[in-house]
Motif scaffolding. Structure first.
Motif, PDB file in Angstrom:
ATOM      1  N   GLU A   1       0.841  -1.195   0.000  1.00  0.00           N
ATOM      2  CA  GLU A   1       0.000   0.000   0.000  1.00  0.00           C
ATOM      3  C   GLU A   1       0.878   1.249   0.000  1.00  0.00           C
ATOM      4  OE1 GLU A   1      -3.744   2.144   2.352  1.00  0.00           O
ATOM      5  OE2 GLU A   1      -2.596   0.566   3.363  1.00  0.00           O
ATOM      6  N   ILE A   2       0.573   2.157  -0.914  1.00  0.00           N
ATOM      7  CA  ILE A   2       1.293   3.426  -0.997  1.00  0.00           C
ATOM      8  C   ILE A   2       0.408   4.523  -0.409  1.00  0.00           C
ATOM      9  CG2 ILE A   2       2.279   5.151  -2.552  1.00  0.00           C
ATOM     10  CD1 ILE A   2       2.994   2.908  -4.461  1.00  0.00           C
ATOM     11  N   GLY A   3       0.935   5.257   0.551  1.00  0.00           N
ATOM     12  CA  GLY A   3       0.195   6.350   1.170  1.00  0.00           C
ATOM     13  C   GLY A   3      -0.958   5.886   2.028  1.00  0.00           C
ATOM     14  N   PRO A   4      -0.709   5.050   3.048  1.00  0.00           N
ATOM     15  CA  PRO A   4      -1.804   4.534   3.884  1.00  0.00           C
ATOM     16  C   PRO A   4      -2.464   5.584   4.761  1.00  0.00           C
ATOM     17  CG  PRO A   4       0.320   3.898   4.798  1.00  0.00           C
ATOM     18  CD  PRO A   4       0.601   4.494   3.442  1.00  0.00           C
ATOM     19  N   GLY A   5      -1.791   6.701   4.995  1.00  0.00           N
ATOM     20  CA  GLY A   5      -2.398   7.763   5.797  1.00  0.00           C
ATOM     21  C   GLY A   5      -2.702   7.313   7.209  1.00  0.00           C
ATOM     22  N   LEU A   6      -3.960   7.466   7.625  1.00  0.00           N
ATOM     23  CA  LEU A   6      -4.384   7.065   8.958  1.00  0.00           C
ATOM     24  C   LEU A   6      -4.730   5.588   9.038  1.00  0.00           C
ATOM     25  CD1 LEU A   6      -6.634  10.156   9.813  1.00  0.00           C
ATOM     26  CD2 LEU A   6      -4.394   9.627  10.793  1.00  0.00           C
ATOM     27  N   GLY A   7      -4.604   4.870   7.929  1.00  0.00           N
ATOM     28  CA  GLY A   7      -4.843   3.429   7.945  1.00  0.00           C
ATOM     29  C   GLY A   7      -6.276   3.008   7.704  1.00  0.00           C
ATOM     30  N   ALA A   8      -7.101   3.904   7.135  1.00  0.00           N
ATOM     31  CA  ALA A   8      -8.504   3.562   6.900  1.00  0.00           C
ATOM     32  C   ALA A   8      -8.654   2.355   5.985  1.00  0.00           C
ATOM     33  CB  ALA A   8      -9.238   4.768   6.301  1.00  0.00           C
ATOM     34  N   LEU A   9      -7.806   2.271   4.967  1.00  0.00           N
ATOM     35  CA  LEU A   9      -7.810   1.103   4.071  1.00  0.00           C
ATOM     36  C   LEU A   9      -6.911  -0.011   4.605  1.00  0.00           C
ATOM     37  CD1 LEU A   9      -7.637   2.295   0.333  1.00  0.00           C
ATOM     38  CD2 LEU A   9      -9.223   0.630   1.288  1.00  0.00           C
ATOM     39  N   THR A  10      -5.876   0.368   5.322  1.00  0.00           N
ATOM     40  CA  THR A  10      -4.860  -0.593   5.749  1.00  0.00           C
ATOM     41  C   THR A  10      -5.441  -1.717   6.592  1.00  0.00           C
ATOM     42  OG1 THR A  10      -3.298   1.263   5.811  1.00  0.00           O
ATOM     43  CG2 THR A  10      -2.585  -0.805   6.801  1.00  0.00           C
TER      44      THR A  10
END
Length: 287
Positions: A47-56
């Motif tokens: 994953e590229i750019g997971p941010g706050l992990g909403a998709l992670t």
């Protein structure tokens, strides 16, 4: 699905404009994205750019492990707290710029075969990242990205449409492209100014048609679409980077000299590129 509690540090995180951060929070949209990827437990997920992990988190629930690349040091640290502490998970965080990664070397290090890449890319640098990833198509099975809808429309466009252009031809030369779903502005915090969309790219391991000179192919695609309202014959007369082609040249490859760039298939651009390449080689031999 496992639930990872939100910490005070995560709640306080302010999106950073310089990183183009818009965080996905709509759970129904997240579920649609995860379902559209159709993951298997053993997939080598990146994953590229997971941010706050909403998709992670929902992605990690579908696989045995994954690698994420996050440029923002604060967010990388937060992901380590939220997810990395679960020691039973094979979860690797790389705090780096996705543009600087050698994905071939990374695939060798991870040792699980070709990557399946996922990401909500910063819209301000999405195209450079896509072109960077194309260089590593041999170690990428597919890519699922969310971008502004206008760009996804261009990537997946068919000939003879206003969206069809340089990005369409180059991406479709290297990959099979598929539009998956539209994502409304309200699915993000803060809401972006544009509607988003999710699409799939599947790099060809064996291209349907290959240009003799891919750099020349890219140049011809770029220069012709820079003058998309003009005919091919006019373009090849006026652009200094391109040789002049006569009527018989166009006839020899079955392309009308009066055609405009937006009417050409990817295969047509390859034939045009190969013709120019052969003429340039012949001229070089005669010099």
């Amino acid at each position: 699905m496992r639930h990872i509690p939100k910490t005070p540090q995560e709640v306080r995180h302010t999106p950073k404009k310089r990183f183009g951060q818009n965080f996905l929070h709509d759970t129904s949209v997240i579920r649609q994205i995860v379902d559209s990827i159709r993951l298997s437990r053993t997939d080598n997920l990146l994953e590229i750019g997971p941010g706050l992990g909403a998709l992670t988190e929902p992605l990690l629930a579908e696989v045995d492990g994954m690698t994420v690349i996050e440029l923002d040091r604060d967010l990388a640290s937060q992901l380590k707290i939220n997810i990395g502490v679960n020691s039973h998970l094979d979860f690797t965080i790389i705090n780096d710029n996705a543009m600087h990664i050698d994905y071939r070397k990374l695939a060798e290090t991870v040792g699980k075969g070709a990557f399946r890449v996922v990401g909500n890319l910063p819209y301000n640098i999405s195209t450079p990242i896509l072109f960077r990833l194309l260089e590593f198509g041999d170690v990428i099975t597919d890519m699922h990205f969310m971008l502004q809808k206008e760009v996804v429309d261009r990537i997946t466009a068919e000939p003879n449409s206003k969206e069809y252009g340089r990005l369409s031809v180059i991406m479709q030369y290297y990959c099979m492209a598929e539009y998956l779903l539209t994502v409304p502005k309200g699915a993000f915090n803060p809401p972006p100014k544009v509607t988003s969309a999710v699409f799939r790219l599947m790099p060809y391991q064996h291209k349907p048609i290959t240009a003799q000179n891919e750099a020349l192919f890219a140049t011809i695609v770029r220069e012709t679409f820079n003058h998309r309202r003009k005919t091919l014959r006019a373009i090849f007369k006026m652009v200094n980077l391109l040789p002049t082609l006569n009527e018989s040249d166009f006839d020899s490859i079955g392309i009308a000299s009066q055609a405009r760039p937006e009417s050409l298939l990817v295969a047509d651009f390859v034939r045009l590129s190969d013709l120019v390449n052969q003429k340039q080689q012949a001229n070089h031999l005669n010099d």
